[in-house]
Scaffold this active site. Structure first.
Site, PDB file in Angstrom:
ATOM      1  N   LYS A 102     -15.650 -10.675  45.649  1.00  0.00           N
ATOM      2  CA  LYS A 102     -16.329 -10.962  44.380  1.00  0.00           C
ATOM      3  C   LYS A 102     -17.671 -11.604  44.684  1.00  0.00           C
ATOM      4  CE  LYS A 102     -15.302 -10.464  39.970  1.00  0.00           C
ATOM      5  NZ  LYS A 102     -14.414  -9.510  39.317  1.00  0.00           N
ATOM      6  N   GLY A 221     -11.678 -11.524  21.906  1.00  0.00           N
ATOM      7  CA  GLY A 221     -12.798 -10.952  22.668  1.00  0.00           C
ATOM      8  C   GLY A 221     -13.062  -9.511  22.278  1.00  0.00           C
ATOM      9  N   TYR A 222     -13.943  -9.330  21.270  1.00  0.00           N
ATOM     10  CA  TYR A 222     -14.246  -7.960  20.818  1.00  0.00           C
ATOM     11  C   TYR A 222     -15.449  -7.438  21.614  1.00  0.00           C
ATOM     12  CZ  TYR A 222     -14.013  -4.170  17.364  1.00  0.00           C
ATOM     13  OH  TYR A 222     -13.853  -2.950  16.740  1.00  0.00           O
ATOM     14  N   GLY A 223     -15.308  -7.408  22.943  1.00  0.00           N
ATOM     15  CA  GLY A 223     -16.395  -6.948  23.807  1.00  0.00           C
ATOM     16  C   GLY A 223     -16.046  -5.584  24.376  1.00  0.00           C
ATOM     17  N   ASN A 224     -16.454  -5.369  25.627  1.00  0.00           N
ATOM     18  CA  ASN A 224     -16.206  -4.072  26.255  1.00  0.00           C
ATOM     19  C   ASN A 224     -14.701  -3.795  26.346  1.00  0.00           C
ATOM     20  OD1 ASN A 224     -16.446  -1.716  27.776  1.00  0.00           O
ATOM     21  ND2 ASN A 224     -16.666  -2.825  29.696  1.00  0.00           N
ATOM     22  N   ALA A 225     -13.981  -4.680  27.038  1.00  0.00           N
ATOM     23  CA  ALA A 225     -12.550  -4.450  27.216  1.00  0.00           C
ATOM     24  C   ALA A 225     -11.802  -4.532  25.869  1.00  0.00           C
ATOM     25  CB  ALA A 225     -11.982  -5.458  28.209  1.00  0.00           C
ATOM     26  N   GLY A 226     -12.024  -5.625  25.123  1.00  0.00           N
ATOM     27  CA  GLY A 226     -11.272  -5.850  23.879  1.00  0.00           C
ATOM     28  C   GLY A 226     -11.615  -4.863  22.773  1.00  0.00           C
TER      29      GLY A 226
HETATM   30  P1  NAD Z   1     -17.787  -8.610  27.365  1.00  0.00           P
HETATM   31  O1  NAD Z   1     -18.859  -9.601  27.629  1.00  0.00           O
HETATM   32  O2  NAD Z   1     -18.128  -7.220  26.991  1.00  0.00           O
HETATM   33  O3  NAD Z   1     -16.787  -9.155  26.230  1.00  0.00           O
HETATM   34  C1  NAD Z   1     -16.314 -10.451  26.185  1.00  0.00           C
HETATM   35  C2  NAD Z   1     -16.112 -10.818  24.737  1.00  0.00           C
HETATM   36  O4  NAD Z   1     -15.479 -12.094  24.669  1.00  0.00           O
HETATM   37  C3  NAD Z   1     -17.420 -10.919  23.946  1.00  0.00           C
HETATM   38  O5  NAD Z   1     -17.249 -10.316  22.695  1.00  0.00           O
HETATM   39  C4  NAD Z   1     -17.606 -12.437  23.788  1.00  0.00           C
HETATM   40  O6  NAD Z   1     -18.327 -12.773  22.608  1.00  0.00           O
HETATM   41  C5  NAD Z   1     -16.165 -12.862  23.679  1.00  0.00           C
HETATM   42  N1  NAD Z   1     -15.958 -14.278  23.920  1.00  0.00           N
HETATM   43  C6  NAD Z   1     -16.615 -15.118  24.766  1.00  0.00           C
HETATM   44  N2  NAD Z   1     -16.121 -16.351  24.643  1.00  0.00           N
HETATM   45  C7  NAD Z   1     -15.129 -16.289  23.727  1.00  0.00           C
HETATM   46  C8  NAD Z   1     -14.230 -17.236  23.191  1.00  0.00           C
HETATM   47  N3  NAD Z   1     -14.251 -18.513  23.565  1.00  0.00           N
HETATM   48  N4  NAD Z   1     -13.335 -16.814  22.273  1.00  0.00           N
HETATM   49  C9  NAD Z   1     -13.301 -15.545  21.874  1.00  0.00           C
HETATM   50  N5  NAD Z   1     -14.111 -14.595  22.353  1.00  0.00           N
HETATM   51  C10 NAD Z   1     -15.015 -14.981  23.270  1.00  0.00           C
HETATM   52  O7  NAD Z   1     -16.883  -8.638  28.708  1.00  0.00           O
HETATM   53  P2  NAD Z   1     -15.757  -7.602  29.125  1.00  0.00           P
HETATM   54  O8  NAD Z   1     -16.318  -6.682  30.137  1.00  0.00           O
HETATM   55  O9  NAD Z   1     -15.051  -7.073  27.941  1.00  0.00           O
HETATM   56  O10 NAD Z   1     -14.783  -8.587  29.931  1.00  0.00           O
HETATM   57  C11 NAD Z   1     -13.854  -9.435  29.251  1.00  0.00           C
HETATM   58  C12 NAD Z   1     -12.856  -9.955  30.261  1.00  0.00           C
HETATM   59  O11 NAD Z   1     -12.202  -8.857  30.878  1.00  0.00           O
HETATM   60  C13 NAD Z   1     -13.459 -10.778  31.414  1.00  0.00           C
HETATM   61  O12 NAD Z   1     -12.507 -11.771  31.790  1.00  0.00           O
HETATM   62  C14 NAD Z   1     -13.587  -9.780  32.525  1.00  0.00           C
HETATM   63  O13 NAD Z   1     -13.594 -10.388  33.813  1.00  0.00           O
HETATM   64  C15 NAD Z   1     -12.323  -8.965  32.291  1.00  0.00           C
HETATM   65  N6  NAD Z   1     -12.376  -7.650  32.899  1.00  0.00           N
HETATM   66  C16 NAD Z   1     -13.260  -6.719  32.459  1.00  0.00           C
HETATM   67  C17 NAD Z   1     -13.300  -5.499  33.081  1.00  0.00           C
HETATM   68  C18 NAD Z   1     -14.239  -4.432  32.612  1.00  0.00           C
HETATM   69  O14 NAD Z   1     -14.200  -3.322  33.189  1.00  0.00           O
HETATM   70  N7  NAD Z   1     -15.029  -4.652  31.583  1.00  0.00           N
HETATM   71  C19 NAD Z   1     -12.456  -5.213  34.168  1.00  0.00           C
HETATM   72  C20 NAD Z   1     -11.541  -6.189  34.587  1.00  0.00           C
HETATM   73  C21 NAD Z   1     -11.506  -7.417  33.942  1.00  0.00           C
END
Ligand code: NAD
Length: 420
Positions: A102, A221-226
């Protein structure tokens, strides 16, 4: 307790249950290499700033080191060490021939211009170039790092090697994954993490006769993964009744209108502005304690702790984020009978499709999205079956079983290759 101490505790627990060779446990408890770099970057105003970056290579018994690098003001070496160890375990859980690493740079990327971010990324590559490569260590995107940055990474690496990525140096694209499609990315990578988690959830749901139509899901977490998980689960028939981002959350008695919610998030930058009949705005703490069947954790680490584990109402948790449940909270959840599908299995779809990207780069032959999905599903379902079998055999939690599955494979590799 630091994130790395959490990781060591998890390894310790699994090692005890499976009677792991103590020497293997010792090897797994320390990274093989820790690199710290100072990155001088010319800012747009002409000044020079020095940033600190890390690359931690945890273990490569199963194959080249693999793991993302993040840009965040709170990056520290301890966190990077923990994440690197989880990568070793994660790759081994799904049985792909990769180790774990990492990286990270202490920086708030929101305060840098695109030009500054490009110079920072290229400087990082220059300083870690001797220790990375398509068969050595392959970085990828993580928090606040993007496909465009991965393109810069590959380009800078090829320049250092004196090769043309579009000519004889095509295989050097595999020095990094998560690139854009025109620059050697894989189809299906954007959805891979959520998709992999959904495949595993589907297997679990079938095994207990859970009916999607009667199942309420809340997603932190309504981001990429969520965000993608929400769309995929809704397509499978689940009702998404709550979600959140860094500003707070919304919950409802009935399924949320996801296209409208997504449009609101895009326009107004947060789900808290989503207004519809029956929708209530809640704090992040309240969202975690909402009444639902499945809680998907897709935001940050350390979200379910001793302080709120007792208040979780969900019957099961799917960890798409890394380390969202602390070891102490894990014990409380286990006592309450709440099933946790652990991060090292649930979010391994991302690194699995990254591995597919490496294979495509090496062969200079690119797969269709359907092919990626079929191969991803095969790997995720097989990993689920192995983890479930170990949970039954050792009468332990799915997290402990995932660690056992991974550690057994790593132990076999270390012994087969006579690495110690
Ligand atoms: P992202 O930045 O696209 O989404 C994260 C979301 O979480 C955002 O909407 C952000 O506003 C929200 N957030 C931040 N703090 C918060 C809180 N206190 N309460 C509620 N929501 C909150 O990131 P992502 O890529 O979706 O990654 C999310 C998690 O998944 C991370 O832990 C990351 O390490 C893990 N992950 C992601 C991937 C991937 O391919 N994207 C792969 C493995 C693990």
């Amino acid at each position: 307790m630091s994130l790395f101490e959490n990781t060591l505790k998890q390894i310790e627990k699994a090692a005890k249950i499976m009677s792991l060779d103590p020497e293997i446990k010792s090897v797994m408890s320390v990274p093989q290499r820790e690199i710290e770099v100072s990155l001088p970057v010319r800012m747009d105003n002409g000044s020079l700033r020095i940033f600190t970056g890390f690359r931690v290579q945890h273990n490569n018994a199963c194959g080249p080191y693999k793991g993302g690098f993040r840009y965040h003001q709170q990056v520290d070496k301890g966190e990077v060490k923990a994440l690197s160890a989880w990568m070793t375990i994660k790759c081994s859980v799904v049985g792909i021939p990769l180790g774990g690493a990492k990286g990270g740079v202490i920086v708030d990327p929101k305060l840098l211009s695109e030009g500054e971010l490009e110079r920072l990324t290229r400087k990082y590559v220059q300083l870690v170039a001797a220790n990375v490569g398509p068969t050595i260590d392959v970085p990828a995107p993580d928090v606040n790092t993007t496909p465009k940055m991965m393109d810069w990474f590959a380009d800078e690496y090829a320049k250092i090697q004196g090769k043309d990525l579009n000519g004889e140096g095509f295989a050097l694209k595999g020095v990094v994954t998560g690139k854009t499609l025109p620059n050697g990315g894989s189809k299906g990578r954007g959805e891979a993490t959520a998709q992999g988690g959904c495949y595993v959830l589907h297997e679990y749901a079938q095994s207990i006769g859970m009916e999607p139509a009667k199942t309420r899901v809340v997603i932190q977490g309504y981001g990429n993964a969520g965000g993608i998980a929400a769309r995929l689960l809704a397509a499978d028939g689940y009702s998404i009744t709550g979600t959140s981002d860094s500003q707070g959350g919304v919950v409802s008695d009935k399924a949320l209108d996801l296209p409208a919610l997504t449009a609101c998030k895009t326009e107004k930058k947060s789900v808290v502005h989503f207004a519809a009949e029956g929708v209530k705005v809640v704090t992040n703490e309240e969202l975690l304690e909402a009444d639902c069947d499945i809680l998907v954790l897709a935001a940050l680490e350390n979200q379910v702790t001793v302080d709120n584990a007792d208040k979780i109402k969900a019957k099961m948790i799917l960890e798409l984020a890394n380390g969202p449940v602390t070891p102490e909270a894990d014990e409380i959840l286990a006592k309450k009978g709440i099933i946790v599908i652990p991060d090292i299995l649930a979010n391994a779809g991302g690194v699995t499709v990254s591995y597919f990207e490496m294979l495509q780069n090496a062969a200079n032959k690119y797969w269709e999205e359907d092919e990626v999905k079929v191969k991803l599903k095969d790997i995720m379902v097989k990993a689920w079956q192995e983890v479930k079998a170990n949970a039954d055999k050792f009468k332990c939690t799915l997290r402990e079983a995932a660690f056992i599955t991974a550690l057994a494979r790593i132990e076999a590799k270390i012994k087969e290759k006579k690495l110690i």
